[in-house]
Design an enzyme around this catalytic site. Structure first.
Site, short mmCIF file in Angstrom:
data_model
loop_
_atom_site.label_atom_id
_atom_site.label_comp_id
_atom_site.label_asym_id
_atom_site.label_seq_id
_atom_site.Cartn_x
_atom_site.Cartn_y
_atom_site.Cartn_z
N ARG A 123 0.81 -1.23 0.00
CA ARG A 123 0.00 0.00 0.00
C ARG A 123 0.84 1.27 0.00
NH1 ARG A 123 -2.84 -3.07 3.63
NH2 ARG A 123 -4.64 -4.07 2.68
N LYS A 145 3.74 11.73 -10.82
CA LYS A 145 2.92 10.87 -11.69
C LYS A 145 3.69 9.59 -11.98
CE LYS A 145 0.25 14.04 -14.60
NZ LYS A 145 0.01 14.40 -16.00
N GLU A 187 11.80 19.27 -23.86
CA GLU A 187 10.96 19.65 -22.70
C GLU A 187 11.54 20.89 -22.00
OE1 GLU A 187 8.13 18.11 -22.42
OE2 GLU A 187 8.45 16.14 -23.34
N LYS A 228 8.62 23.30 -13.84
CA LYS A 228 7.76 22.12 -13.66
C LYS A 228 7.29 22.05 -12.20
CE LYS A 228 5.98 17.87 -14.33
NZ LYS A 228 6.09 16.62 -15.05
N GLU A 238 -4.83 26.01 -9.22
CA GLU A 238 -5.11 26.50 -10.57
C GLU A 238 -5.13 25.34 -11.55
OE1 GLU A 238 -2.88 30.20 -11.75
OE2 GLU A 238 -1.94 29.77 -9.85
N ARG A 242 -1.48 23.24 -15.08
CA ARG A 242 -0.76 22.05 -15.51
C ARG A 242 -0.96 21.78 -17.01
NH1 ARG A 242 0.82 17.20 -11.35
NH2 ARG A 242 2.19 16.09 -12.75
N ASN A 246 1.40 21.11 -21.68
CA ASN A 246 1.10 20.41 -22.93
C ASN A 246 1.50 21.20 -24.16
OD1 ASN A 246 0.14 17.96 -22.05
ND2 ASN A 246 -1.92 18.76 -21.69
N HIS A 249 2.38 19.51 -27.36
CA HIS A 249 2.03 18.10 -27.21
C HIS A 249 0.77 17.69 -27.96
CE1 HIS A 249 5.25 18.07 -24.32
NE2 HIS A 249 5.05 16.80 -24.02
N HIS A 253 1.63 14.60 -29.99
CA HIS A 253 1.06 13.26 -29.84
C HIS A 253 0.52 12.75 -31.17
CE1 HIS A 253 0.56 13.90 -25.27
NE2 HIS A 253 1.66 13.23 -25.53
N HIS A 265 9.57 11.01 -28.86
CA HIS A 265 8.69 11.98 -28.19
C HIS A 265 9.23 13.41 -28.31
CE1 HIS A 265 5.75 13.46 -25.35
NE2 HIS A 265 6.73 14.02 -24.65
N1 NAD Z 1 5.79 10.62 -14.92
C1 NAD Z 1 5.83 11.70 -15.67
O1 NAD Z 1 5.37 12.77 -15.27
C2 NAD Z 1 6.47 11.61 -17.01
C3 NAD Z 1 6.68 12.78 -17.76
C4 NAD Z 1 7.30 12.67 -19.00
C5 NAD Z 1 7.69 11.43 -19.48
N2 NAD Z 1 7.46 10.31 -18.74
C6 NAD Z 1 7.88 8.98 -19.23
O2 NAD Z 1 9.30 8.95 -19.30
C7 NAD Z 1 9.68 7.96 -20.24
C8 NAD Z 1 10.83 8.49 -21.08
O3 NAD Z 1 11.91 8.78 -20.22
P1 NAD Z 1 13.39 8.97 -20.79
O4 NAD Z 1 13.33 9.85 -21.98
O5 NAD Z 1 14.21 9.36 -19.65
O6 NAD Z 1 13.75 7.54 -21.38
P2 NAD Z 1 14.42 6.22 -20.74
O7 NAD Z 1 14.16 6.11 -19.31
O8 NAD Z 1 13.97 5.10 -21.63
O9 NAD Z 1 15.97 6.47 -20.98
C9 NAD Z 1 16.44 6.57 -22.30
C10 NAD Z 1 17.68 5.70 -22.51
O10 NAD Z 1 18.78 6.32 -21.89
C11 NAD Z 1 19.51 5.38 -21.11
N3 NAD Z 1 20.14 6.16 -20.04
C12 NAD Z 1 19.54 6.69 -18.96
N4 NAD Z 1 20.40 7.46 -18.28
C13 NAD Z 1 21.58 7.40 -18.94
C14 NAD Z 1 22.84 8.00 -18.72
N5 NAD Z 1 23.05 8.85 -17.72
N6 NAD Z 1 23.83 7.71 -19.61
C15 NAD Z 1 23.61 6.87 -20.65
N7 NAD Z 1 22.43 6.31 -20.90
C16 NAD Z 1 21.43 6.56 -20.06
C17 NAD Z 1 18.50 4.37 -20.69
O11 NAD Z 1 19.11 3.14 -20.41
C18 NAD Z 1 17.61 4.32 -21.93
O12 NAD Z 1 18.16 3.40 -22.86
C19 NAD Z 1 8.45 7.61 -21.04
O13 NAD Z 1 8.01 6.32 -20.67
C20 NAD Z 1 7.43 8.65 -20.62
O14 NAD Z 1 6.11 8.16 -20.65
C21 NAD Z 1 6.87 10.39 -17.52
ZN ZN Z 2 6.55 15.51 -23.19
#
Ligand code: NAD
Ligand code: ZN
Length: 365
Positions: A123, A145, A187, A228, A238, A242, A246, A249, A253, A265
């Site tokens: 939990r 999130k 971003e 952020k 507000e 948030r 977008n 986006h 998307h 992305h």
């Molecule tokens: N929770 C949220 O609010 C939120 C917001 C935006 C995106 N996301 C999510 O985030 C994800 C994308 O995240 P991302 O872009 O970080 O991708 P990722 O986590 O897949 O990382 C990208 C690649 O970089 C590699 N990597 C990570 N750190 C490294 C480093 N320091 N040196 C070398 N390689 C490294 C990883 O192994 C991976 O292959 C998506 O699934 C998306 O939905 C979530």
């Molecule tokens: Zn984004």
């Protein structure tokens, strides 16, 4: 060391983001004030494990923590129910209990899956985010999130679970591939477009050289992460705020779907921002010179170069589906000025189609 405080309602929800080069080496000491039990779990992907596992293990041991590492395969596919279940059973087998902390060491994928797991295991257990990609440092690691994917689509199962601490060490980015840097930079640019024209100006001056200037890189991450965090903190009061995140986006998307996810992305969002700048000129009174400057900035980072083949009709179909879901028609975040965003409802699909064509025809390859 810099610090951003994120005030939130609810017990233990407020937390700090710490930023500084080399903070990974002090991770154990930074965790001390949180009074976690000495056994904790670091969840990471195998690539990050290979690069930073030992350093992080040593940093935790230096403060008396015993870290158990659990790894997932790198990439989006780790955001699955099967992986969450496997990790939960490993936690159980290793005796993790309700007070045990989980450390997410990695990009947004590791952050999302670890956050999801932390919100559900017994939990809910404490979570610390240690983002290692630019995208996770300025976006995914902030706001609480969490999500995993279903075969039907991305992020369809999710929870809110705030970390107790976020530790941002820009030195992780030294090993990050260029493609991933650009993903995160989109971003950062977004944060600048909606709230901070000075951030944009700085990125315009330095371009991709920013990654070779540690001080300026830290400054850029600090500014984008602050935006952020401020938006997340204000959101409960507000509701519209948030939505500003977008920017780029709506079309982004559509482009991701329309390219069958061949367009990453960040690039999709960059193109979406370029189109939103054009729309902003027509609908939100963004001065033409500011719009052109912003578009040039995005082009200079190379986001428009060598685009995969994009099916314009598929992009528009994705937008139309989006529109059907929303009462207010097609909703865009647009700019009145650089650094000043507004929500624009009921944007005609035909107009979105026009800017889409303009950008796809003007591709510079
Ligand atoms: N929770 C949220 O609010 C939120 C917001 C935006 C995106 N996301 C999510 O985030 C994800 C994308 O995240 P991302 O872009 O970080 O991708 P990722 O986590 O897949 O990382 C990208 C690649 O970089 C590699 N990597 C990570 N750190 C490294 C480093 N320091 N040196 C070398 N390689 C490294 C990883 O192994 C991976 O292959 C998506 O699934 C998306 O939905 C979530
Ligand atoms: Zn984004």
């Amino acid at each position: 060391m810099r610090e951003i405080f994120l005030p939130l309602a609810g017990q233990d929800a407020s937390h700090r983001l710490l930023l500084g080069p080399g903070l990974r080496h002090r991770l154990g000491h930074l965790l001390k004030p949180l009074a976690f039990p000495p056994r904790l779990f670091v969840i990471t992907d195998r690539r990050v494990m290979r690069l930073y596992g030992q350093e992080v293990q040593e940093a935790l041991a230096a403060a008396g923590f015993q870290a158990i590492f659990l790894t997932v395969a790198p990439g989006e596919r780790a955001k699955s129910w099967a992986v969450v279940k496997r990790l939960a059973r490993e936690l159980l087998a290793q005796g993790a209990h309700r007070g045990t902390a989980l450390i997410a060491l990695g990009g947004g994928v590791v952050g999302d899956v670890t956050g999801f797991l932390a919100s559900l295991y017994m939990r809910g257990v404490p979570l610390v985010q240690v983002p290692t990609t630019l995208l996770a440092m300025v976006d995914a690691g902030i706001g609480g999130k969490t999500a995993i994917n279903l075969p039907e689509g991305k992020n369809l199962l999710g929870t809110f679970h705030q970390p107790r601490l976020v530790v941002i060490d820009p030195e992780f980015l030294a090993t990050l591939p260029q493609k991933e840097r650009l993903n995160g930079l989109a971003e950062v640019l977004k944060a600048g477009f909606i709230r901070d024209r000075e951030l944009l100006a700085g990125l315009g001056r330095k371009g991709l050289g920013i990654f070779h200037h540690p001080d300026e890189l830290l400054e850029v991450i600090h500014r984008a992460a602050s935006i952020k965090a401020a938006i997340v903190a204000a959101d409960s009061r507000e509701a519209d705020l948030r939505r500003l995140l977008n920017f780029g986006h709506t079309l982004g998307h559509g482009l991701e779907t329309g390219s069958n996810y061949r367009l990453p992305h960040g690039r999709a969002v960059a193109l979406g921002m370029l189109m939103a700048l054009k729309l902003s000129e027509q609908l939100a009174g963004l001065p033409g010179d500011e719009s052109r400057w912003g578009q040039e900035l995005l082009r200079n980072f190379g986001y428009v170069r060598r685009l995969p083949r994009l099916d314009r009709r598929a992009v528009l179909a994705a937008l139309a589906r989006d529109k059907k879901r929303q009462e207010a028609g097609l909703v865009f975040v647009l700019l009145k000025r650089l650094g000043e965003a507004v929500i624009q409802e009921n944007v005609p699909l035909a107009l979105a189609g026009e800017v889409l064509s303009a950008v796809l025809e003007g591709r510079d390859d």
